[in-house]
Design a protein around this motif. Structure first.
Motif, PDB file in Angstrom:
ATOM      1  N   SER A  61      24.477  91.572  48.112  1.00 62.29           N
ATOM      2  CA  SER A  61      25.351  91.173  49.273  1.00 62.29           C
ATOM      3  C   SER A  61      24.636  92.218  50.590  1.00 62.29           C
ATOM      4  CB  SER A  61      26.654  91.586  49.322  1.00 62.29           C
ATOM      5  OG  SER A  61      27.685  91.478  50.279  1.00 62.29           O
ATOM      6  N   VAL A  62      24.513  93.225  50.403  1.00 64.27           N
ATOM      7  CA  VAL A  62      24.257  94.261  51.775  1.00 64.27           C
ATOM      8  C   VAL A  62      22.821  93.772  52.046  1.00 64.27           C
ATOM      9  CG1 VAL A  62      25.762  95.967  51.186  1.00 64.27           C
ATOM     10  CG2 VAL A  62      23.330  96.399  50.298  1.00 64.27           C
ATOM     11  N   THR A  63      21.856  93.320  51.039  1.00 60.76           N
ATOM     12  CA  THR A  63      20.559  93.115  51.595  1.00 60.76           C
ATOM     13  C   THR A  63      20.532  91.501  51.773  1.00 60.76           C
ATOM     14  OG1 THR A  63      19.973  92.602  49.108  1.00 60.76           O
ATOM     15  CG2 THR A  63      19.413  94.682  50.247  1.00 60.76           C
ATOM     16  N   TYR A  64      21.622  90.666  52.011  1.00 63.27           N
ATOM     17  CA  TYR A  64      21.685  89.184  52.100  1.00 63.27           C
ATOM     18  C   TYR A  64      20.662  88.557  51.208  1.00 63.27           C
ATOM     19  CZ  TYR A  64      24.162  91.263  55.988  1.00 63.27           C
ATOM     20  OH  TYR A  64      24.938  92.431  57.134  1.00 63.27           O
ATOM     21  N   VAL A  98      17.330 100.106  49.778  1.00 62.81           N
ATOM     22  CA  VAL A  98      19.122 100.351  49.803  1.00 62.81           C
ATOM     23  C   VAL A  98      19.137 101.476  49.166  1.00 62.81           C
ATOM     24  CG1 VAL A  98      19.345  99.085  47.588  1.00 62.81           C
ATOM     25  CG2 VAL A  98      21.190  99.076  49.131  1.00 62.81           C
ATOM     26  N   ASP A 152      22.295  97.964  58.992  1.00 59.23           N
ATOM     27  CA  ASP A 152      21.903  96.692  58.839  1.00 59.23           C
ATOM     28  C   ASP A 152      23.001  95.736  58.007  1.00 59.23           C
ATOM     29  OD1 ASP A 152      19.595  97.267  60.462  1.00 59.23           O
ATOM     30  OD2 ASP A 152      18.287  96.916  58.988  1.00 59.23           O
ATOM     31  N   ALA A 153      23.969  96.429  57.568  1.00 62.60           N
ATOM     32  CA  ALA A 153      25.044  95.569  56.707  1.00 62.60           C
ATOM     33  C   ALA A 153      25.998  96.453  56.490  1.00 62.60           C
ATOM     34  CB  ALA A 153      24.310  95.305  55.381  1.00 62.60           C
ATOM     35  N   PRO A 154      27.334  96.152  56.519  1.00 58.39           N
ATOM     36  CA  PRO A 154      28.386  96.723  56.170  1.00 58.39           C
ATOM     37  C   PRO A 154      28.018  97.723  54.927  1.00 58.39           C
ATOM     38  CG  PRO A 154      29.164  94.456  56.579  1.00 58.39           C
ATOM     39  CD  PRO A 154      27.713  94.539  56.477  1.00 58.39           C
ATOM     40  N   GLN A 158      29.518 105.384  58.645  1.00 60.03           N
ATOM     41  CA  GLN A 158      29.606 104.490  60.028  1.00 60.03           C
ATOM     42  C   GLN A 158      29.690 105.320  61.214  1.00 60.03           C
ATOM     43  OE1 GLN A 158      32.282 103.810  62.134  1.00 60.03           O
ATOM     44  NE2 GLN A 158      33.853 105.229  61.162  1.00 60.03           N
ATOM     45  N   HIS A 207      18.682 101.796  55.726  1.00 63.99           N
ATOM     46  CA  HIS A 207      19.588 100.744  56.500  1.00 63.99           C
ATOM     47  C   HIS A 207      20.615 100.224  55.839  1.00 63.99           C
ATOM     48  CE1 HIS A 207      16.795 102.083  59.413  1.00 63.99           C
ATOM     49  NE2 HIS A 207      15.947 101.540  58.831  1.00 63.99           N
ATOM     50  N   ARG A 208      20.687 100.247  54.476  1.00 68.97           N
ATOM     51  CA  ARG A 208      21.864  99.569  53.802  1.00 68.97           C
ATOM     52  C   ARG A 208      22.523 100.652  52.694  1.00 68.97           C
ATOM     53  NH1 ARG A 208      20.291  94.155  54.956  1.00 68.97           N
ATOM     54  NH2 ARG A 208      18.369  94.357  55.570  1.00 68.97           N
TER      55      ARG A 208
END
Lengths: 321, 329
Positions: B324-327, B207, B288-290, B280, B257-258
């Motif tokens: 959150s962004v790495t779920y 991240v 891969d995530a917002p 964006q 990607h995050r």
């Protein structure tokens, strides 16, 4: 004592300003000039008289009512008119417009659109002259409408505190846009403020351009020789509205007509005729007519600026995005 | 390269001293910069070294002295204006946005304004709402200005030197909380750090934490904790907000990607929103995530210590955003 130029030279510049602005008003009505257009008509003796008291290397700054000072400093009618037309050949490539006329070479350091905002800048050019010891003086013009704003007082404070070579010239034309002085200034004599900053002042009614040269000249001399700021109040009158969109309903036609009968330009011409004869004045008038007609034709036929001017005039170095 | 360890305030001072010795047109002015030795002691000793002609104590008249300095710059001088804090620049806002940022354009390119404004910015410690603004968000919006916000002594030194030599108005956003931070600074007086080049403060692959100034250190601390939990966070120190290093943003997001953007100041608009827009727009397919933002909470800064801590971005909020962004719930 300041050396007063030949009246012919003073009259010539006053007449040039008057005629350029009358033609600008016509071009505005024709849609050739956009935005705001604030005319100096009636006040020409101040810029012309003050410029005559300056050296070409001295700095001058003023408000958005700046055409007169630009021409007084020697900007060509072509460069000014083309700027008003927004053309690439204008003094500022058509980017500044009526309110922002600059000629760095002639030390015409701008017209500014935020009331009071240029007073601190003028203390800065005066500071630079003192720091460098170059003997330069700064002259800064503003209206009585600038007096209530903080920057007027901050600039006076710094100029006095650091004894800067500057002349503050308040062109008191009686109206801050449409508001008469007695509704916005608790003390009507602007020069009364000089007392609280401990600086000298002078106050006079502008009727005679040669008197402007000597009165402002005395303040310029004080700035140059003693590095002492002066607050000069020129009591004057603008014959037109605040800007082209102002019909001037807040003044009676009797009041305006009374001031027009004391037009310093008419007086300068009458004195010139008395000294040199009608033919001399008429010859100047004819020259000016040709110069103004040429400026309009030049502006009409000049190219528009293109988009490639935008980024290099935003940053000196690489564009910062 | 030979290095000297110094505090960030000493690095800023060294940059100013060296540039003033190099160029007689450089001078310093502000409140308490001289006899008082600087409200935060950044300018300590400079009055004795250069005298009152070049190290100038001003009255409390920000609009007046900022405007004076801009006027001096427009005729070629190179002033350094120290505001006591960036909060007080609010009363000089007109001078900065209407004059410093506009003179070049209004004059059709005839004039330049080589000036530096510098001051501590953002939150300090319990100084209340009027003294805790992150003013870079206001100024970075304005074309004609450059905005830089270094996080280390070496960058503070190198970027302030670049700023003083730059022909455009440069706003340097410091942090009171970083003034005592120590770090290695090159001994070379010709060392400078260019604008618009971000720095990878910590390598990582999972991240990207994108930040600047004080918040870089919050991110580094968060990255240490995340490492213990098996998350390898990269920390990007932007250093420069305008110009912005777009390539570094794209490179970071292409790798991890995050992304989480961390800064002081409010979430509405501002630098963080700008960063999210660029990511964006330029690297949409890499995400891969917002992209999330960790900012001040959207309220004026409270005085109370616990509430202040709640409002300022903290390590735990950065970690939450990373989860959150790495779920990784």
């Amino acid at each position: 004592m300041t050396n007063v130029p030949e009246l012919a030279a003073l009259y010539r510049k006053m007449q040039l300003i008057r005629r350029v602005e009358e033609e600008a008003a016509r071009a505005y009505a024709q849609g050739k000039i956009g935005g705001f257009l604030h005319l100096y008509i009636g006040q020409e003796a101040i810029a012309v008289g003050a410029d005559a008291a300056l050296r070409p290397t001295d700095y001058a700054l003023t408000t958005y009512r700046d055409h007169g000072l630009a021409l007084a400093r020697g900007m060509s009618a072509r460069a000014l008119m083309a700027e008003l037309f927004g053309k690439a050949t204008g003094a500022c490539q058509g980017l500044g417009g009526s309110m922002h006329v600059f000629d760095a070479e002639r030390r015409m350091l701008g017209g500014y659109g935020i009331v009071g905002g240029h007073l601190p800048l003028a203390t800065g050019t005066a500071f630079a002259s003192k720091y460098r010891g170059d003997g330069g003086v700064t002259i800064c013009f503003f209206g009585e409408g600038s007096v209530p704003i903080g920057e007027f007082h901050e600039a006076m404070t710094l100029a006095s505190l650091w004894k800067l070579p500057i002349v503050f010239v308040c062109e008191n034309n009686g109206y801050a846009m449409g508001t008469p002085i007695d509704r916005v200034l608790p003390v009507h004599e602007v020069t009364s403020h000089a007392v609280s900053y401990g600086i000298p002042s002078d106050r006079f009614v502008v009727e005679c351009v040669r008197e402007v040269v000597t009165r402002i000249g005395a303040a310029v001399e004080r700035a140059r020789t003693e590095s002492t700021p002066t607050l000069v109040e020129c009591l004057t009158y603008r014959f037109r509205g605040h800007s082209m969109s102002d019909p001037g309903k807040y003044r009676t036609s009797e009041e305006v007509e009374a001031h027009k009968r004391r037009d310093p330009l008419v007086r300068a011409r009458a004195e010139l005729v008395a000294e040199r004869g009608e033919a001399a004045a008429a010859a100047i008038d004819a020259e000016i007519e040709a110069e103004v007609a040429d400026a309009v034709a030049f502006s009409d036929t000049s190219p528009e600026p293109t988009a490639d001017v935008l980024e290099p005039t935003t940053y000196a170095g690489p564009f910062a995005r | 390269m030979q290095m000297t360890t110094m505090r960030l305030r000493e690095a800023l001072r060294a940059a100013m001293v060296e540039e003033m010795e190099r160029d007689p047109e450089v001078f310093l002015l502000g409140e308490e910069v001289g006899h008082y030795q600087g409200a935060y002691k950044v300018t300590e000793g400079m009055l004795a070294r250069f005298g009152a002609r070049r190290v100038i104590d001003t009255p409390i008249a920000e609009s007046g002295f900022a405007g004076l300095a801009i006027g001096a710059a427009m005729v070629g001088m190179r002033p350094i204006v120290e505001f006591m804090t960036w909060n007080f620049s609010a009363v000089a806002f007109d001078q900065i946005i209407n004059n410093a940022a506009k003179l070049r354009q209004m004059s059709g390119g005839q004039l330049k304004v080589p000036i530096v404004f510098r001051a501590p910015n953002g939150s300090a410690r319990q100084v209340g709402s009027q003294h805790s603004h992150a003013m870079e968000h206001f100024y970075a919006h304005v074309p004609g200005l450059k905005c830089i916000a270094p996080a280390t002594p070496a960058d503070a030194y190198g970027m302030l030197k670049t700023a003083i030599r730059d022909d455009d108005p440069v706003l340097l956003f410091e942090s009171e909380t970083l003034y005592s931070l120590s770090g290695d600074v090159p001994d070379d007086p010709s060392f400078t750090v260019p604008f618009g080049v971000a720095r990878v403060a910590r390598e990582g692959k999972d991240v990207s934490l994108i930040s600047y100034s004080r918040a870089v250190h919050t991110c580094l601390e968060a990255a240490e904790q995340l490492a213990k939990a098996g998350v390898d966070a990269e920390v990007i120190d932007l250093r420069s907000l305008r110009p912005l290093d777009e390539a570094a943003l794209v490179a970071a997001v292409s790798k991890t990607h995050r992304a989480v953007v961390v800064h002081e100041g409010w979430p509405y608009g501002g630098v963080g929103a700008e960063l999210v827009d660029r990511v964006q727009r330029l690297a949409f397919d890499q995400l891969d995530a917002p992209v999330l933002r960790v900012c001040f909470l959207d309220v004026p800064m409270p005085y109370n210590a616990a509430l202040e801590r709640l409002v300022i971005p903290q390590v735990d909020r950065v970690i939450e955003a990373v989860k959150s962004v790495t779920y990784a719930r």
